[in-house]
Design a protein around this motif. Sequence first.
Motif, PDB file in Angstrom:
ATOM      1  N   GLU A 138       2.068   5.042  -6.717  1.00 56.21           N
ATOM      2  CA  GLU A 138       2.156   3.771  -7.413  1.00 56.21           C
ATOM      3  C   GLU A 138       3.060   2.807  -6.635  1.00 56.21           C
ATOM      4  O   GLU A 138       4.169   3.176  -6.243  1.00 56.21           O
ATOM      5  CB  GLU A 138       2.799   4.047  -8.777  1.00 56.21           C
ATOM      6  CG  GLU A 138       2.316   3.223  -9.908  1.00 56.21           C
ATOM      7  CD  GLU A 138       3.084   3.565 -11.173  1.00 56.21           C
ATOM      8  OE1 GLU A 138       3.125   2.711 -12.047  1.00 56.21           O
ATOM      9  OE2 GLU A 138       3.657   4.680 -11.261  1.00 56.21           O
ATOM     10  N   GLY A 139       2.549   1.604  -6.382  1.00 53.16           N
ATOM     11  CA  GLY A 139       3.363   0.605  -5.685  1.00 53.16           C
ATOM     12  C   GLY A 139       3.235   0.672  -4.173  1.00 53.16           C
ATOM     13  O   GLY A 139       3.713  -0.209  -3.472  1.00 53.16           O
ATOM     14  N   CYS A 140       2.611   1.730  -3.654  1.00 58.69           N
ATOM     15  CA  CYS A 140       2.364   1.776  -2.206  1.00 58.69           C
ATOM     16  C   CYS A 140       1.092   0.984  -1.915  1.00 58.69           C
ATOM     17  O   CYS A 140       0.107   1.093  -2.639  1.00 58.69           O
ATOM     18  CB  CYS A 140       2.194   3.206  -1.706  1.00 58.69           C
ATOM     19  SG  CYS A 140       3.751   4.062  -1.426  1.00 58.69           S
ATOM     20  N   TYR A 141       1.135   0.197  -0.871  1.00 61.36           N
ATOM     21  CA  TYR A 141      -0.011  -0.608  -0.473  1.00 61.36           C
ATOM     22  C   TYR A 141      -0.522  -0.089   0.863  1.00 61.36           C
ATOM     23  O   TYR A 141       0.269   0.141   1.782  1.00 61.36           O
ATOM     24  CB  TYR A 141       0.397  -2.080  -0.334  1.00 61.36           C
ATOM     25  CG  TYR A 141      -0.715  -3.005   0.121  1.00 61.36           C
ATOM     26  CD1 TYR A 141      -1.797  -3.295  -0.703  1.00 61.36           C
ATOM     27  CD2 TYR A 141      -0.680  -3.596   1.388  1.00 61.36           C
ATOM     28  CE1 TYR A 141      -2.807  -4.153  -0.289  1.00 61.36           C
ATOM     29  CE2 TYR A 141      -1.689  -4.464   1.811  1.00 61.36           C
ATOM     30  CZ  TYR A 141      -2.752  -4.734   0.967  1.00 61.36           C
ATOM     31  OH  TYR A 141      -3.754  -5.580   1.374  1.00 61.36           O
ATOM     32  N   HIS A 142      -1.834   0.098   0.926  1.00 63.01           N
ATOM     33  CA  HIS A 142      -2.417   0.615   2.166  1.00 63.01           C
ATOM     34  C   HIS A 142      -3.553  -0.275   2.646  1.00 63.01           C
ATOM     35  O   HIS A 142      -4.515   0.211   3.254  1.00 63.01           O
ATOM     36  CB  HIS A 142      -2.915   2.041   1.946  1.00 63.01           C
ATOM     37  CG  HIS A 142      -1.865   2.983   1.430  1.00 63.01           C
ATOM     38  ND1 HIS A 142      -0.789   3.385   2.187  1.00 63.01           N
ATOM     39  CD2 HIS A 142      -1.705   3.574   0.219  1.00 63.01           C
ATOM     40  CE1 HIS A 142      -0.026   4.201   1.480  1.00 63.01           C
ATOM     41  NE2 HIS A 142      -0.551   4.322   0.273  1.00 63.01           N
ATOM     42  N   LEU A 148      -8.108   2.577  -2.047  1.00 66.66           N
ATOM     43  CA  LEU A 148      -6.646   2.510  -1.951  1.00 66.66           C
ATOM     44  C   LEU A 148      -6.061   1.310  -2.680  1.00 66.66           C
ATOM     45  O   LEU A 148      -4.855   1.120  -2.727  1.00 66.66           O
ATOM     46  CB  LEU A 148      -6.231   2.468  -0.472  1.00 66.66           C
ATOM     47  CG  LEU A 148      -6.585   3.740   0.300  1.00 66.66           C
ATOM     48  CD1 LEU A 148      -6.307   3.568   1.777  1.00 66.66           C
ATOM     49  CD2 LEU A 148      -5.802   4.925  -0.247  1.00 66.66           C
ATOM     50  N   LEU A 149      -6.928   0.520  -3.287  1.00 66.95           N
ATOM     51  CA  LEU A 149      -6.447  -0.689  -3.961  1.00 66.95           C
ATOM     52  C   LEU A 149      -6.135  -0.404  -5.429  1.00 66.95           C
ATOM     53  O   LEU A 149      -6.052  -1.298  -6.244  1.00 66.95           O
ATOM     54  CB  LEU A 149      -7.499  -1.802  -3.826  1.00 66.95           C
ATOM     55  CG  LEU A 149      -6.981  -3.231  -3.870  1.00 66.95           C
ATOM     56  CD1 LEU A 149      -5.843  -3.441  -2.887  1.00 66.95           C
ATOM     57  CD2 LEU A 149      -8.104  -4.201  -3.542  1.00 66.95           C
ATOM     58  N   VAL A 150      -5.970   0.854  -5.747  1.00 70.22           N
ATOM     59  CA  VAL A 150      -5.665   1.268  -7.115  1.00 70.22           C
ATOM     60  C   VAL A 150      -4.141   1.364  -7.249  1.00 70.22           C
ATOM     61  O   VAL A 150      -3.500   2.005  -6.432  1.00 70.22           O
ATOM     62  CB  VAL A 150      -6.317   2.643  -7.397  1.00 70.22           C
ATOM     63  CG1 VAL A 150      -6.137   3.031  -8.846  1.00 70.22           C
ATOM     64  CG2 VAL A 150      -7.799   2.618  -7.014  1.00 70.22           C
ATOM     65  N   SER A 154       2.475  -4.810  -2.973  1.00 64.90           N
ATOM     66  CA  SER A 154       2.265  -6.043  -2.228  1.00 64.90           C
ATOM     67  C   SER A 154       1.638  -7.117  -3.110  1.00 64.90           C
ATOM     68  O   SER A 154       2.085  -7.346  -4.220  1.00 64.90           O
ATOM     69  CB  SER A 154       1.390  -5.744  -1.002  1.00 64.90           C
ATOM     70  OG  SER A 154       1.388  -6.833  -0.122  1.00 64.90           O
ATOM     71  N   GLY A 155       0.600  -7.791  -2.638  1.00 62.35           N
ATOM     72  CA  GLY A 155      -0.025  -8.886  -3.377  1.00 62.35           C
ATOM     73  C   GLY A 155      -0.551  -8.463  -4.736  1.00 62.35           C
ATOM     74  O   GLY A 155      -0.476  -9.208  -5.709  1.00 62.35           O
ATOM     75  N   VAL A 156      -1.057  -7.245  -4.817  1.00 64.38           N
ATOM     76  CA  VAL A 156      -1.594  -6.766  -6.091  1.00 64.38           C
ATOM     77  C   VAL A 156      -0.469  -6.683  -7.125  1.00 64.38           C
ATOM     78  O   VAL A 156      -0.635  -7.044  -8.286  1.00 64.38           O
ATOM     79  CB  VAL A 156      -2.262  -5.378  -5.929  1.00 64.38           C
ATOM     80  CG1 VAL A 156      -3.099  -5.056  -7.145  1.00 64.38           C
ATOM     81  CG2 VAL A 156      -3.117  -5.341  -4.683  1.00 64.38           C
ATOM     82  N   MET A 209       6.515  -2.421  -2.363  1.00 63.57           N
ATOM     83  CA  MET A 209       7.009  -2.683  -3.722  1.00 63.57           C
ATOM     84  C   MET A 209       8.424  -3.231  -3.545  1.00 63.57           C
ATOM     85  O   MET A 209       9.286  -3.085  -4.392  1.00 63.57           O
ATOM     86  CB  MET A 209       6.983  -1.414  -4.587  1.00 63.57           C
ATOM     87  CG  MET A 209       7.590  -0.190  -3.968  1.00 63.57           C
ATOM     88  SD  MET A 209       7.466   1.240  -5.088  1.00 63.57           S
ATOM     89  CE  MET A 209       6.860   2.517  -3.994  1.00 63.57           C
ATOM     90  N   GLY A 210       8.650  -3.850  -2.399  1.00 63.29           N
ATOM     91  CA  GLY A 210       9.988  -4.057  -1.882  1.00 63.29           C
ATOM     92  C   GLY A 210      10.339  -2.754  -1.185  1.00 63.29           C
ATOM     93  O   GLY A 210       9.605  -1.766  -1.269  1.00 63.29           O
TER      94      GLY A 210
END
Length: 424
Positions: A138-142, A148-150, A154-156, A209-210
């Motif tokens: 959760e909170g990781c952006y790939h 992976l957009l679940v 980041s922007g999401v 997520m920072g």
Amino acid sequence: MSNREIYKEALKLLPGGVNSPVRAFKAVDCQPIVLVKGKGCRVWDADGNEYIDFLASWGPLILGHSSPVVIEAVKKAVERGLSFGLTNPYEVQLASLVVDMIPSVEVVRFVNSGTEATMSAIRLARGITRRKYVLKFEGCYHGHYDSLLVSAGSGVATFGIPGTPGIPEEIANLTIVVPFNSEEAVRSAFEKYGNDIACVIVEPVAGNMGVVPPKEGFLSFLRDITKNHGSLLIFDEVITGFRLSEGGAQELFGIDPDITCLGKILGGGMPVGAYGGRREIMSQIAPEGPVYQAGTLSGNPVAMAAGVATLQQLKDQNPYRELETNTKTLSESIATLLSDKGIAHRINYVGSMMTVFFTEKKVEDFESAKSSDTKLFAKFFKALLKEGVLIPPSQFEAWFVSTAHKKEDISQALERIEKAIRDL
Ligand SMILES: *Cc1c(COP(=O)(O)O)cnc(C)c1O
């Protein structure tokens, strides 16, 4: 034309006036700026304002803007042609640097973005294991690949979009999402889905997520549990690669993932991504193996030349200690300024990436990151912009310190930040 005029035209022609959502400055509720020039640690907008830049193009510019060696290398490559569509010598040079610098990588495939790297790495992991589930945090952006957009950062995270329309449930259901830094959650996911998990993908130090560092032992726990279940461990080092050390987070923490995803710094400001790993794994990719992946402009000579110059410079200079010292100074001084003003905050930093959170909680996962006062962040962002300091226009991103931020620049930035905090 001014910032406002250019952006007005952009709004007519591009969705939201941008080609990547966070650029619209929506989360900070302010007029986006249009950048026209960058040199060293500074950028200039279309109105002629100058900013000390900690956005650094979202991470690639570890040597700062318009680094002379990189620009020179690009110019030289450009004169020989922009693209050939067949093998060129720069690809081999860059591959040799990557293999030399990133401990777990023996063979590497170049692509054109971080998204392409993670997407291809997932396909490879599924192809090798013949399994379908992907476990992410959760909170990781790939990147913006469907699987992976679940629950991505980041922007999401910035827009509070839970997922996004356009991704069928059947696909989203193949992604298991658990809290970052929670061994217990990973363990129970493996108990439930056990031998159907193709891979675990993680930002070894979360940046989207920072900045959120891994808890002690978390990465080695991931290494063990994936190995024990025949799943592959993917480190998404698109931010951390070449940033936290020459060999990225895997060198810093001493963990060898099965597949590593790279991007950002790798292209020195040009669009480049890559995925790599041990020979037995990478030999499964076409034309050597059955897992297909291709790209018309992959290994583009100009982009590769920028990468070669950047990585060579990092190897020659080994700037990591100085980067960390400057980042430490910056974050500790900001902490003092905020404390003096009685503003609750947590500043996380690892190497040359950092985030200021406005919360009393220790920030160690997405839940605690979200406890940050994003309204106050928006005020902080605007106050900094007004004083001439550019940071990412979202709470859930990392600030980047580059080798172009010299001691004097950090001091000057701190003077500007002090003024901004006074006005909060
Ligand atoms: C930026 C980023 C990506 C996506 O890279 P793009 O080049 O934007 O497609 C993937 N993973 C991480 C960790 C990133 O920070």
